[in-house]
Design a protein around this motif. Structure first.
Motif, mmCIF file in Angstrom:
data_model
loop_
_atom_site.group_PDB
_atom_site.id
_atom_site.type_symbol
_atom_site.label_atom_id
_atom_site.label_comp_id
_atom_site.label_asym_id
_atom_site.label_seq_id
_atom_site.Cartn_x
_atom_site.Cartn_y
_atom_site.Cartn_z
ATOM 1 N N GLY A 251 0.842 -1.204 0.000
ATOM 2 C CA GLY A 251 0.000 0.000 0.000
ATOM 3 C C GLY A 251 0.868 1.242 0.000
ATOM 4 N N SER A 252 0.545 2.218 -0.875
ATOM 5 C CA SER A 252 1.390 3.419 -0.967
ATOM 6 C C SER A 252 0.939 4.513 0.006
ATOM 7 C CB SER A 252 1.375 3.958 -2.390
ATOM 8 O OG SER A 252 0.077 4.421 -2.701
ATOM 9 N N GLU A 253 -0.224 4.372 0.592
ATOM 10 C CA GLU A 253 -0.666 5.237 1.702
ATOM 11 C C GLU A 253 -1.949 4.641 2.271
ATOM 12 O OE1 GLU A 253 -2.456 9.249 0.637
ATOM 13 O OE2 GLU A 253 -1.693 8.696 -1.329
ATOM 14 N N LYS A 254 -2.384 5.162 3.420
ATOM 15 C CA LYS A 254 -3.600 4.615 4.023
ATOM 16 C C LYS A 254 -4.803 5.482 3.683
ATOM 17 C CE LYS A 254 -1.982 1.434 7.406
ATOM 18 N NZ LYS A 254 -2.139 0.846 8.734
ATOM 19 N N HIS A 255 -5.942 4.822 3.582
ATOM 20 C CA HIS A 255 -7.189 5.505 3.232
ATOM 21 C C HIS A 255 -7.847 6.076 4.484
ATOM 22 C CE1 HIS A 255 -11.268 5.996 1.635
ATOM 23 N NE2 HIS A 255 -10.693 6.023 0.453
ATOM 24 N N ASP A 256 -8.754 7.022 4.284
ATOM 25 C CA ASP A 256 -9.522 7.581 5.413
ATOM 26 C C ASP A 256 -10.230 6.489 6.200
ATOM 27 O OD1 ASP A 256 -8.839 10.120 4.935
ATOM 28 O OD2 ASP A 256 -10.835 10.881 4.484
ATOM 29 N N ALA A 257 -10.702 5.444 5.487
ATOM 30 C CA ALA A 257 -11.467 4.376 6.142
ATOM 31 C C ALA A 257 -10.606 3.108 6.220
ATOM 32 C CB ALA A 257 -12.746 4.097 5.368
ATOM 33 N N ARG A 258 -10.541 2.521 7.415
ATOM 34 C CA ARG A 258 -9.700 1.332 7.617
ATOM 35 C C ARG A 258 -10.128 0.166 6.725
ATOM 36 N NH1 ARG A 258 -10.733 0.761 13.802
ATOM 37 N NH2 ARG A 258 -12.614 1.869 13.127
ATOM 38 N N ARG A 259 -11.452 0.073 6.485
ATOM 39 C CA ARG A 259 -11.907 -1.107 5.733
ATOM 40 C C ARG A 259 -11.422 -1.096 4.285
ATOM 41 N NH1 ARG A 259 -16.277 0.758 3.075
ATOM 42 N NH2 ARG A 259 -16.708 2.828 3.815
ATOM 43 N N ILE A 260 -11.131 0.112 3.729
ATOM 44 C CA ILE A 260 -10.617 0.154 2.349
ATOM 45 C C ILE A 260 -9.198 -0.430 2.338
ATOM 46 C CG2 ILE A 260 -10.145 1.646 0.355
ATOM 47 C CD1 ILE A 260 -13.032 1.968 0.927
ATOM 48 N N ASP A 261 -8.417 -0.159 3.404
ATOM 49 C CA ASP A 261 -7.079 -0.769 3.534
ATOM 50 C C ASP A 261 -7.216 -2.287 3.693
ATOM 51 O OD1 ASP A 261 -6.077 1.801 3.506
ATOM 52 O OD2 ASP A 261 -5.922 1.948 5.692
ATOM 53 N N ASN A 262 -8.198 -2.705 4.489
ATOM 54 C CA ASN A 262 -8.408 -4.150 4.700
ATOM 55 C C ASN A 262 -8.783 -4.853 3.395
ATOM 56 O OD1 ASN A 262 -7.903 -3.751 7.386
ATOM 57 N ND2 ASN A 262 -10.057 -3.647 7.991
ATOM 58 N N GLN A 263 -9.559 -4.137 2.545
ATOM 59 C CA GLN A 263 -9.927 -4.728 1.244
ATOM 60 C C GLN A 263 -8.673 -4.978 0.415
ATOM 61 O OE1 GLN A 263 -12.564 -1.953 -0.616
ATOM 62 N NE2 GLN A 263 -14.154 -2.313 0.900
ATOM 63 N N LEU A 264 -7.768 -3.978 0.428
ATOM 64 C CA LEU A 264 -6.534 -4.113 -0.359
ATOM 65 C C LEU A 264 -5.720 -5.292 0.165
ATOM 66 C CD1 LEU A 264 -4.652 -2.968 -2.553
ATOM 67 C CD2 LEU A 264 -3.662 -1.485 -0.812
ATOM 68 N N ARG B 40 -5.693 14.808 9.361
ATOM 69 C CA ARG B 40 -6.273 14.271 10.596
ATOM 70 C C ARG B 40 -5.258 13.958 11.684
ATOM 71 N NH1 ARG B 40 -11.359 15.285 9.306
ATOM 72 N NH2 ARG B 40 -12.112 14.304 7.422
ATOM 73 N N GLY B 41 -3.980 14.236 11.428
ATOM 74 C CA GLY B 41 -2.935 13.824 12.379
ATOM 75 C C GLY B 41 -2.997 14.526 13.722
ATOM 76 N N GLY B 42 -3.362 15.806 13.720
ATOM 77 C CA GLY B 42 -3.453 16.541 14.988
ATOM 78 C C GLY B 42 -2.090 17.051 15.452
ATOM 79 N N ALA C 251 -6.168 8.548 13.580
ATOM 80 C CA ALA C 251 -6.537 9.497 12.526
ATOM 81 C C ALA C 251 -7.644 8.897 11.647
ATOM 82 C CB ALA C 251 -5.320 9.838 11.675
ATOM 83 N N GLN C 252 -7.520 7.589 11.344
ATOM 84 C CA GLN C 252 -8.541 6.929 10.523
ATOM 85 C C GLN C 252 -9.883 6.870 11.256
ATOM 86 O OE1 GLN C 252 -6.156 3.339 9.629
ATOM 87 N NE2 GLN C 252 -6.566 3.786 7.481
ATOM 88 N N LYS C 253 -9.824 6.560 12.555
ATOM 89 C CA LYS C 253 -11.068 6.497 13.332
ATOM 90 C C LYS C 253 -11.754 7.865 13.361
ATOM 91 C CE LYS C 253 -10.108 2.621 16.459
ATOM 92 N NZ LYS C 253 -9.689 2.239 17.798
ATOM 93 N N ARG C 254 -10.924 8.928 13.514
ATOM 94 C CA ARG C 254 -11.495 10.287 13.499
ATOM 95 C C ARG C 254 -12.157 10.569 12.156
ATOM 96 N NH1 ARG C 254 -7.234 11.638 16.558
ATOM 97 N NH2 ARG C 254 -5.876 12.304 14.859
ATOM 98 N N SER C 255 -11.453 10.162 11.113
ATOM 99 C CA SER C 255 -11.963 10.389 9.762
ATOM 100 C C SER C 255 -13.270 9.625 9.535
ATOM 101 C CB SER C 255 -10.912 9.933 8.751
ATOM 102 O OG SER C 255 -11.181 10.488 7.519
#
Length: 822
Positions: free
Chosen positions: A506-519, A546-548, A580-584
Motif C-alpha cells: 500500500g502506498s498510503e492509508k485511506h480515510d477508512a480502515r476497511r478500504i485498507d483491509n480490502q486491499l 487528521r494527524g493533529g 486518525a482513521q477512526k477520526r476520519s
C-alpha cells in the motif's frame, strides 16, 4: 461494542448447530433425481402457502441448494458458507473474506426467500458482475432449482425490465434499482410501472460500498436546464482574483470560506450591500462553489479533464463515473475553473439517496469482506448486525508492520526498492494507491527502473478484468487504485505459492480502515500464502488532515532522529494513524447521518406524493378525491371574506366572494348577488361547494364514464407532477439557503424542517386549488391523452431514459386544459 461482539459469538454458535443439521441431510438429498429436485421447489412453495415459515424450511432448502450446486457448478458450499447464508437470511451482513465464495453463499438465502413468491433482488456494484452471475453458472443453478432468473440492465426497455422484476431472482445494480423506482413514479399508466411487486427482499453484495461509500450520492433524474452559465464564469473570475487573506481554508475538514476581506471584495465586485442577505442566496452559492472548485478540488484526483469534458473520479474505486455530474452546480464551477464549456445546470425532477431507497425494502441483508469497522452505522440506520464468518482455511498471509518515512519522496523510493527485490525473484506484486496521480507517479518510477507493469486506474478501467486475471501470475506487477477488481479473485499462477504468494504493497492509508483491509484481503485467499505492507509518510493526506498536534510533535522528534531513507516502525505512530482513521470515519459517519436527516424531510414528502400519485394510477375513478379537493378549496378561499364582528355575528362580503370565485372556479353568470345575500356563514360555504361539485358532475352526462374518469386522472397527474417537480427544486435551493442560517446562530436543520413543511403545505394546497379549478372549468375533449410534464429526462449516471416507440397521439388544444399548458 462488546454487545455487538457477543451477538456475533452467540449467532455463530447457533449457526453451527443449524449448519450441522443441513450437512446431515447430505445423503438423502443425493438420492434425489434432477426432476425430483425441481419438484421439491414446488412442494416448498405449497408448504409456505399452507402456513409454514421460511425458518421451518431453512434446513431442507439449504441442503437442497447444496446438492444442486454440487451437480450444476461442481462446487459444494463449505460449512462456513452455510453459516454465511443463515446470517444473510436473518437480515444481517455476513462479513466474509475475499475468496471465501460470497457469490455462492448468497444463493442459499436467495433461494429460500424466493419461495414466498414475492421476488428477491440481488444487488451488485456493476453490470459486469450482475451479468456474470445471472447469465453464468449461478443463474443456471437457480434455473436448475426451478426458479426464474432476471437481469435488470441500464439499456433494457420497459417490457424487459418488467419481465426481470417479475422473476423469482433478479440481478441488478444499485443505481438501476433506484432509478427504476423514481421512473416508476413518473409513469402515466400503472401498467408501465416495472416494480409491480414492490420491494420485498434485497441481498446487497459489497454492502459497505453501496450503503456507506455511496450513501451520500443522491440518484437524480433531471429535466430542462436553467440558464446560469454567466454567473459561474463571473464567480470563477472573482475567486481567482482573491489573495490568500481573502479566504480561509480548513485543511482538516477540506472546506473553504470567504474571510472578512473576501466578503468586502465580493460586495464591491457584485455591487451589493450584504452578501449574506437571503436575496443573494444564489450568488453566494455560486461563489462558494467557485471557492470549492478552485481550492479543494484537484485535477486527476477528484476529477479529470478529457477532451474538454470534466469527468468525476470515484474516490472509493478510482473508476471514472462517466456521464455523472457533481450536484448542486459544483460541476459547472469546475468547468469554469478548467476553462472548458460550462454546461447548463439542469433542474432536478426526481431524487432519492441510497440510504432511503434501501430502507424501503421489507427485508435487507448483505455481504462484504469489510464491514465490522462501520457496524454501528449499519445497526443505527439499517438495523443490520455485522456477523464475522470464519474463513474456510486459516489465513496465513503475513501482514508486516507499516513502514513510516518523514517525506513522501523517501517513502516512494523505499517502496520501489522493495518492489525491485520481490520482482527479481518473480513474486507477483499488487501496489495499491488512493489517487490516479499516485498511480501515475509510481508507474513513471517503475518505468525508470525498467520494471514491466500494468496500471489499473480511472484512465484504464476498460481492461480491468483482463489486468486482474493476470495479477497473480509469476513476475507480474500491477498498480491499482482502490478499484482493485472488487468481485474478482486474484488467482495465483504456477509456482507463485513457493515464492510467498501475492505481495500487496500500500502506498498510503485511506480515510477508512476497511478500504485498507480490502486491499490487504486481495492476498492470502483460501489459505494461500501472501504478504502485505503499507508505506506511509508524514506528507500523506490522511496525516496532514487528521494527524493533529501530537503527530506534528512526534514528526519533529523523528526528523532529528531518523537517518535519511531508513523506515521507522513504531507502535506509537501506527496507533496515531489508526486514531486518525477512526477520526476520519467518525467525521464521515456524522456527515452521512446529517445527509440522512435532511433527506428524511424530503422522504416523508415524497412518500405522501408518490402514494397519492399511485392511487390516481390504480383507482378506477378519482372523482371522490377531486370532490374532496373542491370542498377543501371552497372552505379555505371563502374564509377570508367572512369576518367575525361580534358573538356569532359575521360580516359576509358577498360581492367580493362572487368576484373572487369567478377568477378561478365558478363563472359569474351562475351566481346572483340576491341569491347569496340571504345566506349565513355556513349556508354560503355549502352553496359554493354544491355549485362547484355540480359543475364537475354534470360533465358525466356529456361523455362516456371512462372518458370522464380519464379527464380527471389527466388533470390530477399533470398538476401533481408540475408542482412536485417545482417543489424538489425549491427544496434544493432551500437546503443551500439554510446553510446561511448557521451564521445567525440558528440550527440549519430545524430551519430546513420548518420551512420544508411550510413549502410542502403550500404545494399541496396549490395542487388542490389547481385540480379544483381545472375539474370545474375544463371542457372534456374525447381524444384527451396523458402527457408527461418533463420530457427527455436524464439521470446523473449519464444515460437517457428509454422511450417506448408508440404512435404519437393527436394533441388537444384548449386554453383551460392543464395537460397542454406550456
Amino acid at each position: 461494542m462488546f454487545g455487538l461482539f457477543d451477538s456475533t459469538k452467540k449467532a455463530l454458535k447457533r449457526y453451527r448447530k443449524i449448519a450441522l443439521q443441513i450437512e446431515a441431510l447430505k445423503e438423502s438429498m443425493k438420492q434425489l433425481s434432477n426432476e425430483e429436485i425441481q419438484l421439491k421447489t414446488a412442494s416448498y412453495k405449497e408448504r409456505i402457502k399452507n402456513g409454514e415459515t421460511l425458518d421451518d424450511l431453512l434446513v431442507e432448502a439449504f441442503a437442497l441448494v447444496r446438492e444442486a450446486s454440487t451437480r450444476v457448478t461442481g462446487l459444494t458450499p463449505y460449512f462456513v458458507q452455510l453459516m454465511g447464508g443463515i446470517a444473510i437470511h436473518e437480515g444481517n451482513i455476513a462479513e466474509m473474506r475475499t475468496g471465501e465464495g460470497k457469490t455462492l453463499t448468497a444463493v442459499l438465502p436467495a433461494y429460500l426467500n424466493a419461495l414466498q413468491g414475492e421476488g428477491v433482488h440481488i444487488v451488485t456494484v456493476n453490470e459486469y458482475l450482475a451479468k456474470r452471475e445471472a447469465e453464468g453458472e449461478i443463474g443456471e443453478l437457480f434455473k436448475f432449482l426451478g426458479l426464474t432468473v432476471g437481469l435488470n440492465l441500464r439499456d433494457n426497455d420497459r417490457e424487459q425490465k418488467k419481465a426481470a422484476y417479475a422473476c423469482d431472482i433478479m440481478y441488478s445494480t444499485n443505481a438501476e434499482l433506484g432509478f427504476d423506482y423514481l421512473r416508476d413514479h413518473m409513469v402515466l399508466y400503472h401498467k408501465d410501472m416495472v416494480a409491480q411487486r414492490g420491494y420485498p427482499y434485497a441481498i446487497i453484495d459489497e454492502v459497505d460500498s453501496i450503503l456507506i461509500d455511496e450513501a451520500r450520492t443522491p440518484l437524480i433524474i433531471s429535466g430542462p436546464a436553467k440558464n446560469t452559465q454567466n454567473l459561474y464564469m463571473q464567480s470563477d473570475r472573482f475567486v481567482k482574483s482573491l489573495n490568500d487573506e481573502d479566504y480561509e481554508l480548513d485543511v482538516e475538514s477540506n472546506t473553504v470560506e470567504l474571510s472578512e476581506s473576501g466578503i468586502t471584495k465580493a460586495e464591491q465586485m457584485f455591487g451589493i450591500d450584504n452578501l449574506y442577505d437571503l436575496k443573494h442566496v444564489s450568488l453566494l452559492h455560486h461563489i462558494n462553489n467557485a471557492l470549492k472548485a478552485n481550492f479543494t478540488m484537484t485535477n486527476d484526483k477528484e476529477y479529470m479533464v478529457v477532451e474538454g469534458e470534466v469527468l468525476i473520479i470515484d474516490q472509493f474505486t478510482g473508476r471514472i463515473l462517466k456521464g455523472r455530474q457533481f450536484s448542486e452546480g459544483l460541476h459547472q464551477a469546475i468547468e469554469a475553473k478548467e476553462g472548458v464549456e460550462v454546461k447548463k445546470e439542469t433542474v432536478t425532477v426526481a431524487t432519492i439517496t441510497y440510504q432511503n431507497f434501501f430502507r424501503m425494502y421489507k427485508k435487507l441483508s448483505g455481504m462484504t469482506g469489510t464491514a465490522k469497522t462501520e457496524e454501528e452505522e449499519f445497526v443505527d440506520i439499517y438495523n443490520m448486525n455485522v456477523i464475522e464468518i470464519p474463513t474456510n482455511k486459516p489465513v496465513i498471509r503475513e501482514d508486516a508492520k507499516d513502514f513510516f518515512f518523514v517525506t513522501a519522496e523517501e517513502k516512494y523510493n523505499a517502496l520501489i526498492e522493495e518492489v525491485k527485490i520481490r520482482h527479481e525473484k518473480g513474486q507477483p506484486i499488487l501496489i495499491g494507491t488512493i489517487a490516479v496521480e499516485t498511480s501515475e507517479l509510481l508507474s513513471t518510477m517503475l518505468r525508470k527502473n525498467r520494471i514491466p507493469h500494468e496500471v489499473l486506474n480511472a484512465k484504464n478501467h476498460e481492461r480491468e478484468a483482463e489486468i486482474i486475471a493476470k495479477a497473480g501470475l509469476k513476475g507480474s506487477v500491477t498498480i491499482a487504485t482502490n478499484m482493485a477488481g472488487r468481485g474478482t479473485d486474484i488467482k495465483l499462477g504456477e509456482g507463485v505459492v513457493e515464492l510467498g504468494g501475492l505481495a500487496v504493497i500500500g502506498s498510503e492509508k485511506h480515510d477508512a480502515r476497511r478500504i485498507d483491509n480490502q486491499l490487504r484481503g486481495r492476498s492470502g485467499r483460501q489459505g494461500d500464502p501472501g504478504f502485505s505492507r503499507f508505506y506511509l509518510s508524514a506528507e500523506d493526506e490522511l496525516m496532514v488532515r487528521r494527524g493533529g498536534d501530537r503527530f506534528k510533535t512526534i514528526i519533529g522528534t523523528l526528523q532529528r532522529a531518523q537517518e535519511t531513507g531508513t523506515p521507522v516502525t513504531s507502535r506509537m505512530i501506527t496507533n496515531l494513524i489508526t486514531g486518525a482513521q477512526k477520526r476520519s470515519e467518525g467525521v464521515n459517519s456524522e456527515i452521512r447521518k446529517n445527509v440522512l436527516k435532511y433527506d428524511d424531510v424530503l422522504r416523508l414528502q415524497r412518500e405522501i406524493i408518490y402514494a397519492e400519485r399511485t392511487s390516481v394510477l390504480t383507482n378506477q375513478s378519482v372523482e371522490s378525491q377531486v370532490i374532496r379537493f373542491i370542498e377543501d378549496v371552497v372552505e379555505a378561499e371563502i374564509d377570508e371574506f367572512i369576518v367575525p364582528v361580534g358573538r356569532n355575528k359575521f360580516d359576509i362580503k358577498d360581492e367580493a366572494i362572487i368576484h373572487h370565485f369567478e377568477s378561478f372556479m365558478i363563472p359569474r353568470d351562475l351566481v346572483k348577488i340576491e341569491q347569496i345575500n340571504q345566506l349565513d356563514e355556513v349556508e354560503i360555504v355549502k352553496f359554493y361547494k354544491d355549485l362547484a361539485i355540480k359543475l364537475l358532475t354534470e360533465k358525466k352526462e356529456l361523455v362516456p364514464i371512462e372518458v370522464y374518469n380519464e379527464f380527471l386522472k389527466v388533470i390530477m397527474l399533470r398538476v401533481i407532477d408540475t408542482y412536485w417537480m417545482r417543489h424538489i427544486d425549491t427544496m434544493q435551493e432551500l437546503r443551500q439557503g439554510v446553510r446561511l442560517q448557521s451564521y445567525g446562530q440558528q440550527n440549519p436543520l430545524i430551519t430546513y424542517q420548518r420551512e420544508g413543511k411550510r413549502l410542502f403545505d403550500e404545494m399541496t394546497y396549490s395542487i388542490s386549488k389547481d385540480v379544483a379549478r381545472y375539474a370545474t372549468l375544463g371542457k372534456i375533449q374525447l381524444n384527451v391523452s396523458r402527457e408527461a410534464v418533463v420530457k427527455n429526462t436524464n439521470t446523473n449516471q449519464g444515460t437517457e431514459v428509454k422511450k417506448d416507440n408508440k404512435p404519437k397521439k393527436q394533441k388537444v388544444r384548449h386554453s383551460q386544459l392543464p395537460w397542454n399548458r406550456r
